[in-house]
Design a protein around this motif. Structure first.
Motif, PDB file in Angstrom:
ATOM      1  N   MET A   1       0.855  -1.014  -0.077  1.00 32.80           N
ATOM      2  CA  MET A   1      -0.002   0.178   0.001  1.00 32.80           C
ATOM      3  C   MET A   1       0.881   1.276   0.030  1.00 32.80           C
ATOM      4  O   MET A   1       0.396   2.209  -0.652  1.00 32.80           O
ATOM      5  CB  MET A   1      -1.107   0.032   1.151  1.00 32.80           C
ATOM      6  N   CYS A   2       2.028   1.159   0.637  1.00 30.24           N
ATOM      7  CA  CYS A   2       2.817   2.397   0.767  1.00 30.24           C
ATOM      8  C   CYS A   2       3.511   2.602  -0.776  1.00 30.24           C
ATOM      9  O   CYS A   2       3.562   3.830  -1.187  1.00 30.24           O
ATOM     10  CB  CYS A   2       4.084   2.184   1.685  1.00 30.24           C
ATOM     11  N   LEU A   3       3.685   1.633  -1.643  1.00 28.47           N
ATOM     12  CA  LEU A   3       4.207   1.812  -2.925  1.00 28.47           C
ATOM     13  C   LEU A   3       2.940   2.536  -3.743  1.00 28.47           C
ATOM     14  O   LEU A   3       3.604   3.312  -4.547  1.00 28.47           O
ATOM     15  CB  LEU A   3       4.559   0.446  -3.265  1.00 28.47           C
TER      16      LEU A   3
ATOM     17  N   GLY B   1      -7.282   5.340   2.157  1.00 28.81           N
ATOM     18  CA  GLY B   1      -8.436   5.059   1.015  1.00 28.81           C
ATOM     19  C   GLY B   1      -8.391   3.546   0.429  1.00 28.81           C
ATOM     20  O   GLY B   1      -9.099   3.227  -0.250  1.00 28.81           O
ATOM     21  N   GLY B   2      -7.784   2.712   1.428  1.00 25.24           N
ATOM     22  CA  GLY B   2      -7.974   1.350   0.843  1.00 25.24           C
ATOM     23  C   GLY B   2      -7.055   0.834   0.080  1.00 25.24           C
ATOM     24  O   GLY B   2      -6.242   1.556  -0.678  1.00 25.24           O
ATOM     25  N   MET B   3      -7.098  -0.515  -0.248  1.00 28.22           N
ATOM     26  CA  MET B   3      -6.079  -1.344  -1.161  1.00 28.22           C
ATOM     27  C   MET B   3      -6.313  -0.863  -2.642  1.00 28.22           C
ATOM     28  O   MET B   3      -5.434  -1.033  -3.363  1.00 28.22           O
ATOM     29  CB  MET B   3      -5.984  -2.644  -0.783  1.00 28.22           C
ATOM     30  N   TYR B   4      -7.449  -0.327  -2.891  1.00 26.39           N
ATOM     31  CA  TYR B   4      -7.896  -0.225  -4.106  1.00 26.39           C
ATOM     32  C   TYR B   4      -7.945   1.239  -4.633  1.00 26.39           C
ATOM     33  O   TYR B   4      -8.665   1.885  -5.175  1.00 26.39           O
ATOM     34  CB  TYR B   4      -9.100  -0.880  -4.846  1.00 26.39           C
TER      35      TYR B   4
ATOM     36  N   LYS C   1      -7.646   5.093  -5.868  1.00 26.39           N
ATOM     37  CA  LYS C   1      -7.252   5.709  -7.050  1.00 26.39           C
ATOM     38  C   LYS C   1      -6.751   6.940  -6.864  1.00 26.39           C
ATOM     39  O   LYS C   1      -6.995   7.873  -5.784  1.00 26.39           O
ATOM     40  CB  LYS C   1      -8.390   5.887  -7.723  1.00 26.39           C
ATOM     41  N   VAL C   2      -5.854   7.425  -7.781  1.00 21.65           N
ATOM     42  CA  VAL C   2      -5.282   8.663  -7.405  1.00 21.65           C
ATOM     43  C   VAL C   2      -6.239   9.783  -7.483  1.00 21.65           C
ATOM     44  O   VAL C   2      -6.051  11.164  -6.714  1.00 21.65           O
ATOM     45  CB  VAL C   2      -4.181   9.167  -8.548  1.00 21.65           C
ATOM     46  N   GLU C   3      -7.340   9.924  -7.887  1.00 26.61           N
ATOM     47  CA  GLU C   3      -8.280  10.998  -7.732  1.00 26.61           C
ATOM     48  C   GLU C   3      -9.123  10.996  -6.509  1.00 26.61           C
ATOM     49  O   GLU C   3      -9.424  12.113  -5.883  1.00 26.61           O
ATOM     50  CB  GLU C   3      -9.487  10.669  -8.861  1.00 26.61           C
ATOM     51  N   GLU C   4      -9.039   9.630  -5.720  1.00 28.76           N
ATOM     52  CA  GLU C   4      -9.549   9.758  -4.465  1.00 28.76           C
ATOM     53  C   GLU C   4      -8.644  10.383  -3.483  1.00 28.76           C
ATOM     54  O   GLU C   4      -8.793  11.005  -2.589  1.00 28.76           O
ATOM     55  CB  GLU C   4      -9.916   8.412  -4.263  1.00 28.76           C
ATOM     56  N   LEU C   5      -7.310  10.222  -3.584  1.00 32.05           N
ATOM     57  CA  LEU C   5      -6.266  10.645  -2.796  1.00 32.05           C
ATOM     58  C   LEU C   5      -6.368  12.249  -3.075  1.00 32.05           C
ATOM     59  O   LEU C   5      -6.302  13.126  -2.198  1.00 32.05           O
ATOM     60  CB  LEU C   5      -4.889  10.343  -3.096  1.00 32.05           C
ATOM     61  N   GLU C   6      -6.522  12.672  -4.197  1.00 30.96           N
ATOM     62  CA  GLU C   6      -6.648  14.218  -4.717  1.00 30.96           C
ATOM     63  C   GLU C   6      -7.749  14.941  -3.879  1.00 30.96           C
ATOM     64  O   GLU C   6      -7.621  16.022  -3.215  1.00 30.96           O
ATOM     65  CB  GLU C   6      -6.648  14.245  -6.331  1.00 30.96           C
TER      66      GLU C   6
END
Length: 292
Positions: free
Chosen positions: A172-174, A231-234, A236-241
């Protein structure tokens, strides 16, 4: 008889209401006297109390011989407004100048322009500072524990700092690293850094990773600790944004939470479970014997 031209030498008086070959708009010109070399009646013979812009046949004759100036056309208020707005919309020459050019040309402007130039200079200076800041960041940088205070806590004023504490053995860190690298390029005004957790905090539990801390002016403004909060194992970059935009660290153009549908589905699922539990409880109560 030669026609009388405006500004010509004096000629004989115009007789019987005809001058230069006839009538001027059907108006009799009897009484016109000789004009001076500039086309005007001598002093004392000019009509007094007459409006030179009055629309009369007499004034038309006087204009024809250059005694009166051409009639002023009435000004169109709409046209005047358009011209005024166009003038206001004109780009001032200093708006196309660099800061150095403004300083060189400062003496060529009046007081009003100097005030506008000073305001414009301050605006350009802020833009320049912002540009320098953008050039400074724009990537996810690795720092050590020794650099933490300098790079994070003591970062420049009003700069948002997003730091990811990671362990490379945790998948998950990667994933978070990959997303933060993309966001760092997209939002270069924010400072994105990462640090191996062992160099910052000893004996930090793996279950708390990844950890994302968000700083501004030396204070932690938000934190996401562990897989679920990040945000969970799945993820997405938009979710982190969206997460970073919600706390104010970046200015995103996303209009709604990309995970909205999933959240709504989970909410409906929890409500459904709650309803079933209530029905089951009521059914059990019905089966209980009445105690008298």
């Amino acid at each position: 008889m030669e026609p009388l031209e405006p500004g010509s030498a004096p000629t004989a008086a115009v007789k019987s209401g005809r001058a230069a070959g006839g009538h001027a708009g059907g108006c009799e010109t009897e009484g016109l006297r000789e004009t001076g070399g500039n086309g005007e009646l001598p002093a004392g013979q000019r009509p007094e109390g007459r409006d030179p812009n009055e629309d009369t046949e007499w004034n038309d004759v006087l204009r024809k011989f250059g005694i009166l100036p051409p009639k002023e056309e009435p000004k169109d208020e709409t046209e005047e407004m358009v011209l005024r707005l166009q003038k206001e919309a004109e780009v001032k020459p200093y708006e196309r100048m660099s800061l150095e050019e403004l300083k060189e040309a400062e003496d060529d402007f009046d007081e009003a322009d100097r005030k506008a130039i000073e305001m414009y200079r301050q605006q350009r200076l802020q833009e320049w500072k912002c540009l320098q800041r953008r050039r400074k960041y724009g990537e996810l940088r690795e720092i050590s524990g020794e650099q933490y205070v300098k790079e994070v806590t003591n970062a420049p004023e009003d700069v948002w700092v997003i730091i990811h504490l990671y362990r490379s053995s945790i998948p998950m860190c990667l994933l978070v690293d990959e997303h933060l690298s993309l966001l760092a390029r997209k939002f270069p005004e924010a400072k994105f850094v990462k640090a191996a957790v062992n160099s910052c905090i000893q004996s930090y539990h793996d279950r708390c990773l990844p950890t994302i801390l968000i700083y501004k002016n030396g204070e932690i403004k938000a934190r996401f600790i562990g897989v679920a909060e990040c945000g969970g194992m799945y993820l997405k970059v938009e979710e982190l944004e969206w997460k970073l935009a919600e706390v104010g660290a970046i200015e995103s153009d996303l209009e709604e939470n990309p995970k909205k549908d999933i959240i709504n589905l989970m909410t409906l699922s929890m409500q459904s479970i709650s309803v079933r539990e209530n029905i089951s409880t009521k059914g059990s109560d019905v089966l209980k014997p009445l105690i008298t």
